[in-house]
Design an enzyme around this catalytic site. Structure first.
Site, PDB file in Angstrom:
ATOM      1  N   GLU A  76     121.374  92.841  14.648  1.00 11.07           N
ATOM      2  CA  GLU A  76     121.980  91.507  14.578  1.00 11.07           C
ATOM      3  C   GLU A  76     122.446  91.163  13.172  1.00 11.07           C
ATOM      4  O   GLU A  76     123.438  90.440  12.996  1.00 11.07           O
ATOM      5  CB  GLU A  76     121.005  90.436  15.077  1.00 11.07           C
ATOM      6  CG  GLU A  76     120.739  90.485  16.573  1.00 11.07           C
ATOM      7  CD  GLU A  76     119.548  91.356  16.969  1.00 11.07           C
ATOM      8  OE1 GLU A  76     119.177  91.357  18.156  1.00 11.07           O
ATOM      9  OE2 GLU A  76     118.996  92.057  16.064  1.00 11.07           O
TER      10      GLU A  76
ATOM     11  N   PHE B   6     108.215  83.197  25.419  1.00  8.76           N
ATOM     12  CA  PHE B   6     108.630  84.545  25.038  1.00  8.76           C
ATOM     13  C   PHE B   6     109.999  84.495  24.362  1.00  8.76           C
ATOM     14  O   PHE B   6     110.931  83.895  24.881  1.00  8.76           O
ATOM     15  CB  PHE B   6     108.685  85.443  26.273  1.00  8.76           C
ATOM     16  CG  PHE B   6     109.153  86.843  25.979  1.00  8.76           C
ATOM     17  CD1 PHE B   6     108.388  87.703  25.193  1.00  8.76           C
ATOM     18  CD2 PHE B   6     110.368  87.304  26.459  1.00  8.76           C
ATOM     19  CE1 PHE B   6     108.813  88.988  24.918  1.00  8.76           C
ATOM     20  CE2 PHE B   6     110.812  88.585  26.198  1.00  8.76           C
ATOM     21  CZ  PHE B   6     110.025  89.438  25.413  1.00  8.76           C
ATOM     22  N   GLN B   7     110.103  85.108  23.198  1.00  7.98           N
ATOM     23  CA  GLN B   7     111.326  85.159  22.389  1.00  7.98           C
ATOM     24  C   GLN B   7     111.869  83.753  22.091  1.00  7.98           C
ATOM     25  O   GLN B   7     113.077  83.528  22.067  1.00  7.98           O
ATOM     26  CB  GLN B   7     112.394  86.035  23.051  1.00  7.98           C
ATOM     27  CG  GLN B   7     112.001  87.517  23.058  1.00  7.98           C
ATOM     28  CD  GLN B   7     113.146  88.449  23.394  1.00  7.98           C
ATOM     29  OE1 GLN B   7     114.062  88.094  24.115  1.00  7.98           O
ATOM     30  NE2 GLN B   7     113.079  89.682  22.899  1.00  7.98           N
TER      31      GLN B   7
ATOM     32  N   LYS C  78     119.228  78.605  27.971  1.00  8.91           N
ATOM     33  CA  LYS C  78     119.716  79.507  29.021  1.00  8.91           C
ATOM     34  C   LYS C  78     120.108  78.742  30.281  1.00  8.91           C
ATOM     35  O   LYS C  78     121.116  79.067  30.928  1.00  8.91           O
ATOM     36  CB  LYS C  78     118.646  80.540  29.352  1.00  8.91           C
ATOM     37  CG  LYS C  78     119.137  81.617  30.319  1.00  8.91           C
ATOM     38  CD  LYS C  78     118.074  82.684  30.565  1.00  8.91           C
ATOM     39  CE  LYS C  78     118.620  83.785  31.478  1.00  8.91           C
ATOM     40  NZ  LYS C  78     117.607  84.828  31.770  1.00  8.91           N
TER      41      LYS C  78
ATOM     42  N   MET D 259     120.271  98.275 -10.635  1.00  7.01           N
ATOM     43  CA  MET D 259     120.220  96.982 -11.317  1.00  7.01           C
ATOM     44  C   MET D 259     118.775  96.595 -11.641  1.00  7.01           C
ATOM     45  O   MET D 259     118.506  95.958 -12.667  1.00  7.01           O
ATOM     46  CB  MET D 259     120.895  95.906 -10.473  1.00  7.01           C
ATOM     47  CG  MET D 259     121.196  94.625 -11.235  1.00  7.01           C
ATOM     48  SD  MET D 259     122.284  94.860 -12.657  1.00  7.01           S
ATOM     49  CE  MET D 259     123.890  94.743 -11.884  1.00  7.01           C
TER      50      MET D 259
END
Length: 566
Positions: free
Chosen positions: A50, A112-113, A162, A477
């Protein structure tokens, strides 16, 4: 008016906004939208992660100026986008992020999630929404694109439950937005422009400092007109690279922490500094109380918050640069003031410094000079419409110093947040947006590993990005900072010497090349650029290389370290 699900409504809204591609990764809460994209054959790029999707949408937005769109599922899916959202927010990049959320009845139950992504991202988005009612979807999408792309641009997140995606509405897309609390003030006060002209004509040592706002507002042509009229030297920020041609003699180069000697000396010695669409972050100013110590400061800026935020401003000119710069250009030409004569001595002084102290990296036996890498790539791509993308680290600063850029939206880099791993997916998004352009990514062997899974995405979709890795087996760096400021305590900065990036690239379907000798640089680069698909070129540079000039933290710009060969 058509009857459709909320998911279908989202898709129809995207079409109404002219969105031709989205980047994303599916999951349970967002599957209704993926089902509609499947039915519609809507173009979707499946990234490996993602974070890759959000950076790809960012790269798309930076090269086109249009909002990039990315999609993720609830919980871990959209949480993986947080770094990319913050990256876009810091650099004022227009994006719309669409995430699925658990059904309304499960919100707040640690389902969940489930994650409160609107809460998590409220400090790093321009605005965000949690949509629980399907009827709100058309209005919210319309508002999101409007907010993302007007005023000072930025990312807008839409989190949709959803059950709202699955419910049905009679779809009608609004013609306009109604946002009483969001006022875009495009124009300011014309008399402020008159004051700015008068201040310039009363000065002896003026300098322009040009930031990313000139690129975002697409006003670079007016800037060129202004500089041609006034013959005033120009300094750009990292985000402003490309707003004024690097090849133009009056361009002194990038200013700030790793800016050019001439740029930093011009800022330190000027009596008038005119900032256009720049926000005076500490990478430019270093110690703000020592910044342009002898100068009055004029600040052209769309966002009121930025005026007087970091440095004290003598004249703040509020409003969109699309309003102010054309008027500024016009008023500078009125009357008979001889700009050429007025600033001749100052121009001669700063241009002599530019000639005496160019950017350079000395040759080192057994390694390839970073300067020669950028020169070779520039030479190979000189006749192409080439966009340079960078990751973050030493190579980023060398790219800004050595890779000449004469057009806006042709140098793409994570400026404000400094996000390692940005480059590869951003290059993917840029090439998807502009398939006719040559896209070159400059990365390091630290940065490239952070989102190396997107090599697989390049291969899967046949996206022709050329990747140049400056490989020093170290976090360059970090070593440089530890070298200068931490008594050479090289803590956790060594990278795995056993890794083979060309083999990794080949394993994921991308052509891999390795260069270890200076004599091989040009022929191998030519072969890689002639390859008809994505290619990674691994180039050995010395871990002893340092980026010069460098301004130590807490020091004035005039106290830069030049290095023995600068």
């Amino acid at each position: 008016m058509m009857r459709m699900t909320g998911a279908r409504a989202v898709l129809e809204c995207l079409k109404k906004e002219g969105v031709d591609v989205v980047f994303g990764y599916p999951g349970g809460a967002i599957l209704p939208l993926y089902d509609e994209m499947f039915k519609d054959h809507f173009r979707h790029i499946l990234t490996g992660h993602e974070q890759g999707a959000v950076h790809a949408a960012d790269g798309y937005a930076r090269v086109t100026g249009r909002p990039g769109v990315c999609i993720a599922t609830s919980g871990p899916g959209v949480c993986n986008m947080v770094t990319g959202i913050a990256t876009a927010n810091m650099d004022s990049i227009p994006m719309v992020i669409i995430s699925g959320q658990v059904p309304t009845g499960l919100i707040g139950r640690d389902s969940f999630q489930e994650a409160d992504i609107s809460g998590i991202t409220s400090p790093i988005t321009k605005h965000n929404y949690l949509v629980k009612n399907v009827a709100s979807i058309p209005r919210v999408l319309k508002e999101a694109f409007y907010i993302a792309s007007t005023g000072r641009p930025g990312p807008v997140l839409i989190d949709i439950a959803k059950d709202a995606l699955e419910a049905e509405i009679n779809f009608e897309y609004p013609d306009k937005v109604n946002l009483p609390g969001y006022v875009v003030e495009t124009s300011g006060q014309a008399y402020d422009i008159d004051r700015a002209v008068a201040m310039i004509q009363q000065s002896q040592k003026p300098v322009f400092v040009v930031g990313g706002g000139v690129i975002l507002s697409e006003t670079t042509q007016f800037l060129k007109d202004i500089v041609e009229t006034t013959e005033i030297p120009v300094v750009t920020t990292l985000m402003g690279k490309g707003a004024f041609p690097d090849s133009q003699p009056l361009h002194l180069g990038m200013g700030g922490m790793h800016g050019s000697y001439a740029s930093n000396k011009a800022i330190s010695g000027c009596d008038l500094l005119i900032a256009l669409g720049a926000r005076f972050d500490e990478r430019l100013t270093s110690r703000a109380d020592t910044f342009a110590p002898n100068a009055q400061i004029i600040h052209f800026e769309i966002d009121d918050v930025e005026i007087d935020k970091i440095v004290d401003i003598d004249l703040g000119i509020k409003g969109d640069l699309r309003w102010s710069l054309p008027l500024f250009a016009k008023k500078l030409k009125e009357g008979n003031f001889d700009y050429d004569a007025a600033f001749a001595a100052w121009r001669q002084e700063v241009l002599a410094m530019k000639k005496a102290h160019p950017f350079m990296t000395p040759p080192r036996p057994g390694y390839i000079s970073p300067q020669s890498i950028f020169a070779a790539v520039r030479d190979i791509t000189r006749n192409d419409d080439t966009v340079a993308i960078t990751d973050v680290g030493q190579h980023q600063m060398w790219a800004a110093q050595f890779f000449t850029t004469d057009q806006p939206r042709h140098f793409i880099s994570s400026g404000g947040l400094g996000t390692m791993g940005f480059g590869l997916p951003a290059a993917l998004g840029a090439k998807i947006a502009c398939p006719e352009k040559t896209i070159v990514l400059f990365s390091g062997d630290g940065s490239i590993m952070m989102n190396c899974q997107e090599l697989d995405t390049l291969s899967k979709y046949g996206v022709d990005v050329k990747i140049i890795v400056l490989h020093n087996n170290a976090l360059g760096m970090i070593i440089q900072l530890q070298d200068f400021f931490y008594d050479k305590h090289y803590s956790q900065c060594a990278l795995n010497k056993k890794k083979s990036l060309p083999l990794l690239a080949e394993a994921l379907g991308v052509k891999g090349y390795a260069i270890e000798k200076q004599d091989d640089l040009v022929p191998v680069l030519k072969e890689a650029f002639a390859h008809p698909g994505p290619a990674l070129v691994d180039i050995r540079v010395s871990p002893q290389e340092r980026v010069y000039p460098t301004v130590p933290g807490g020091k004035a710009l005039s106290e830069m370290i030049l290095g023995g060969d600068a």
